[in-house]
Design a protein around this motif. Structure first.
Motif, short mmCIF file in Angstrom:
data_model
loop_
_atom_site.label_atom_id
_atom_site.label_comp_id
_atom_site.label_asym_id
_atom_site.label_seq_id
_atom_site.Cartn_x
_atom_site.Cartn_y
_atom_site.Cartn_z
N TYR A 1 0.83 -1.27 -0.01
CA TYR A 1 0.12 0.01 -0.13
C TYR A 1 0.82 1.25 0.01
O TYR A 1 0.29 2.25 -0.54
N ALA A 2 1.98 1.32 0.76
CA ALA A 2 2.93 2.20 0.63
C ALA A 2 3.29 2.34 -0.55
O ALA A 2 3.76 3.71 -1.27
N GLU A 3 3.67 1.44 -1.52
CA GLU A 3 3.92 1.71 -2.93
C GLU A 3 2.89 2.27 -3.71
O GLU A 3 3.24 3.04 -4.63
N LEU A 4 1.69 1.90 -3.42
CA LEU A 4 0.65 2.40 -4.23
C LEU A 4 0.41 3.81 -4.15
O LEU A 4 0.29 4.95 -4.88
N LEU A 5 0.88 4.23 -2.61
CA LEU A 5 0.77 5.65 -2.32
C LEU A 5 1.77 6.61 -3.07
O LEU A 5 1.63 7.59 -3.75
N ARG A 6 2.99 5.90 -3.32
CA ARG A 6 3.92 6.58 -3.99
C ARG A 6 3.63 6.60 -5.43
O ARG A 6 3.91 7.59 -6.28
N VAL A 7 2.89 5.58 -6.29
CA VAL A 7 2.85 5.59 -7.55
C VAL A 7 1.68 6.66 -7.72
O VAL A 7 1.52 7.31 -8.70
N LYS A 8 0.82 6.73 -6.68
CA LYS A 8 -0.42 7.78 -6.82
C LYS A 8 0.37 9.25 -7.07
O LYS A 8 -0.19 9.94 -7.93
N LEU A 9 1.34 9.42 -6.17
CA LEU A 9 1.83 10.78 -6.59
C LEU A 9 2.68 10.90 -7.91
O LEU A 9 2.40 12.29 -8.43
#
Length: 623
Positions: free
Chosen positions: A506-514
């Motif tokens: 999920y932390a990776e998804l948040l980075r991708v979202k940025l």
């Protein structure tokens, strides 16, 4: 052959010899002072016994003059000794940096790492073994914050980048100027250590980061003027009343007036000192707390204003220091420093008596208010400029210590693309491997495959860090490097956060979202994705990575993706070679694995997981 390392070694040797000389002279002069003192005292006693009072007075005057003369010389020698000691310590620190031992430096800038920032968590800009730890030579709070800000918010206009490059190049040549600026704080506190290794076995030592003061309280004090203490009526009162009281005292001694009159005057003055005592004490406590820091800033300002510069940015900074009065900023700070010295040592009985008789506190407040009226509003600006100069001097370390690095060509246009020849990671001072790279509108995305430990992640960081260095006005580790202005986003280091109940996926998804949101805002994005979606199953990872890369390509983003997912290599054909395949590989010799860390076109065709497991001692039964 001349190298930065040899230069630092020569300077360290020279200052080491000077330190020995000045230390010896200091001891000798100290002994002479003791000899003069005791000889003069003994001779005066003998002459007193012999009742040769006139001769005794002459002898005392001669020996006192000799003692004062030796004290002046001694103070000068001590100053030179302390300067030599500071410069020796600085050059030894620089020598460690040149030898690649800079990871022992005390200040890592760890607190500036922000997982929510678009790249600081991924590109080794802060923390142990970081670029900040390597080049930081700031000694003030504003300087340290400015340097961190340059890492966090690179320049985005080519004209500003060019001006920064000029300033960095000029400061790189002014080694003595940079070291002298750094020496001010070391001379003010001889117990400071610069590397963690020096702490071992030493007591009462502090790292530089331990003594850096945040000066918000000083800025607020300088801007907070009080018209009551600058009023002419108040000035007349605090001047006339002590004069009248002292005059009454003289008249009372002569029995011309009763004693209760001067006593009443002293009582009134004593009671007056209770007026706004908290305000006064707050100002004076500020003096006591920051007096040494103020002297350091004054020295830095004086040195900067006395130096000649040719680069536009540095000349502009120096011009801003003049203000409306055109009096040098260091002189204005010096006047404040002298006022503060008048307030020092106020917590003793003798001061209380003097204060009551003369209303000294009020006179000091009047002088401070006058200073604040003329100079107070400029203080924060002055210290901000000092911070800028210190930060630029730290950037100059990169230029000076790496003469083989080149200044990149940065363009506003995307047309030229990112072109690098023999690009290497600037923090890998030993065993560095370099590669060529070409990214442009025709092939904006590179897909990099390769086995474990082959160099994929390091290469992504090399490119990302080189772009950040370019936008900071710094040289890069390459024979040639050019790039357009872009905004770097990285998703390389993600981990679980138990406190926030966030999994690594999920932390990776948040980075991708940025990254996706930046692309949607039509920013010029350059992204770095390392083993994208590694926190989920292989089917979802493959599907999600393919969708994301395709979306980023369609919306005009540039970037690099490292992956073990060889099926993604089909995207080169599907995209019409807009997405290009590159790889790293390993080779085997004498039953051991080797890597050459050279980037090659095409898809990786090697595997090494099982071999590495066996090397690590993991027993694997082959079917």
């Amino acid at each position: 052959m001349y190298t930065p390392e040899s230069k630092y070694q020569r300077r360290a040797d020279a200052y080491g010899k000077k330190l020995d000389i000045y230390a010896g002279r200091s001891n000798s002069i100290g002994n002479y002072k003791l000899l003069v003192f005791f000889a003069g005292a003994a001779l005066a006693v003998i002459l007193y016994i012999m009742r040769q009072y006139i001769v005794m007075a002459a002898v005392l005057a001669i020996f006192a003059a000799g003692f004062v003369y030796l004290s002046i010389i001694h103070n000068r020698i001590i100053k030179n000794r302390n300067y030599s000691q500071a410069m020796l310590q600085i050059n030894n620190m620089c020598l460690k940096r040149a030898k690649g031992l800079w990871t022992s430096f005390s200040d890592t800038g760890e607190e500036f790492v922000d997982p929510g920032h678009n790249y600081t968590h991924d590109l080794d800009l802060f923390g142990k073994g970081s670029l900040f730890q390597m080049i930081n030579m700031t000694t003030t709070y504003s300087g340290r914050q400015k340097l961190a800000g340059m890492f966090l918010q690179p320049l985005d206009k080519t004209e500003d980048i060019a001006m920064r490059q000029e300033a960095v190049a000029e400061l790189a040549e002014k080694l003595t100027f940079r070291h002298r600026m750094y020496s001010n704080v070391l001379m003010s506190n001889k117990d400071i250590i610069l590397t963690d290794a020096e702490v071992q076995g030493k007591k009462h030592t502090k790292s530089l980061i331990d003594i850096i003061d945040k000066l918000d309280a000083v800025f607020a004090w300088a801007k907070d003027t009080n018209s009551r203490y600058s009023a002419s009526g108040f000035k007349l009162l605090i001047t006339a009343l002590p004069v009248i009281t002292l005059l009454l005292t003289v008249l009372a001694v002569l029995k011309l007036v009763p004693f209760y009159l001067p006593i009443a005057g002293f009582v009134i003055q004593f009671l007056m000192l209770g007026y706004k005592v908290n305000y006064r004490n707050k100002s004076f406590e500020l003096v006591e707390k920051y007096s040494n820091t103020l002297k350091v800033y004054r020295s830095v300002l004086k040195q900067f204003e006395a130096e000649s510069f040719e680069s536009r940015h540095l000349m502009n900074l120096r011009e801003q220091l003049k203000g409306v009065s055109h009096e040098p900023a260091w002189k204005q700070i010096e006047r404040l420093s002298k006022l503060w010295e008048l307030i020092a040592n106020r917590y003793n009985f003798l001061y209380t008596v003097i204060n009551t008789v003369t209303l000294w506190d009020f006179h000091c407040l009047v002088a401070l208010e006058k200073w604040k009226m003329t100079s107070g509003r400029y203080v924060e600006k002055w210290f901000d400029i000092i911070g800028e100069v210190e930060a630029l001097s730290s950037l100059a370390v990169m230029r000076h210590d790496n003469p083989d690095f080149i200044m990149p060509r940065v363009s506003e246009e995307l047309k030229g693309g990112i072109v690098a020849e023999q690009l290497g990671h600037p923090l890998l001072t030993k065993g560095r491997k370099c590669n060529d790279i070409n990214i442009d509108r025709g092939q904006p995305i590179l897909l990099i495959t390769g086995s474990n430990m082959s160099g994929k992640s390091t290469f992504l960081r090399t490119v990302g860090l080189s772009l950040i260095l370019s936008y900071m006005g710094l040289p890069v580790c390459a024979k040639a490097f050019s790039c357009p202005v872009m905004k770097v986003y990285a998703c390389m280091r993600t981990s679980d956060n138990l406190g926030q109940s966030v999994s690594s996926f999920y932390a990776e998804l948040l980075r991708v979202k940025l990254i996706v949101e930046a692309v949607d805002r039509e920013e010029r994005v350059f992204f770095l994705l390392d083993e994208i979606f590694k926190g989920t199953n292989s089917a979802d990872r493959h599907t999600g990575a393919r969708m994301l890369i395709s979306q980023l390509d369609r919306k005009g983003a540039w970037g690099m993706v490292s992956t073990h997912d060889l099926e993604l290599a089909d995207m080169e054909r599907e995209s019409g070679r807009r997405i290009r395949n590159y790889h790293f590989k390993e080779y085997y010799r004498d039953n051991s694995i080797h890597f050459d860390y050279q980037l090659r076109e095409g898809v990786s065709d090697t595997r090494n997981a099982i071999f590495l497991m066996k090397m690590a001692g993991v027993k694997v039964e082959e079917e």
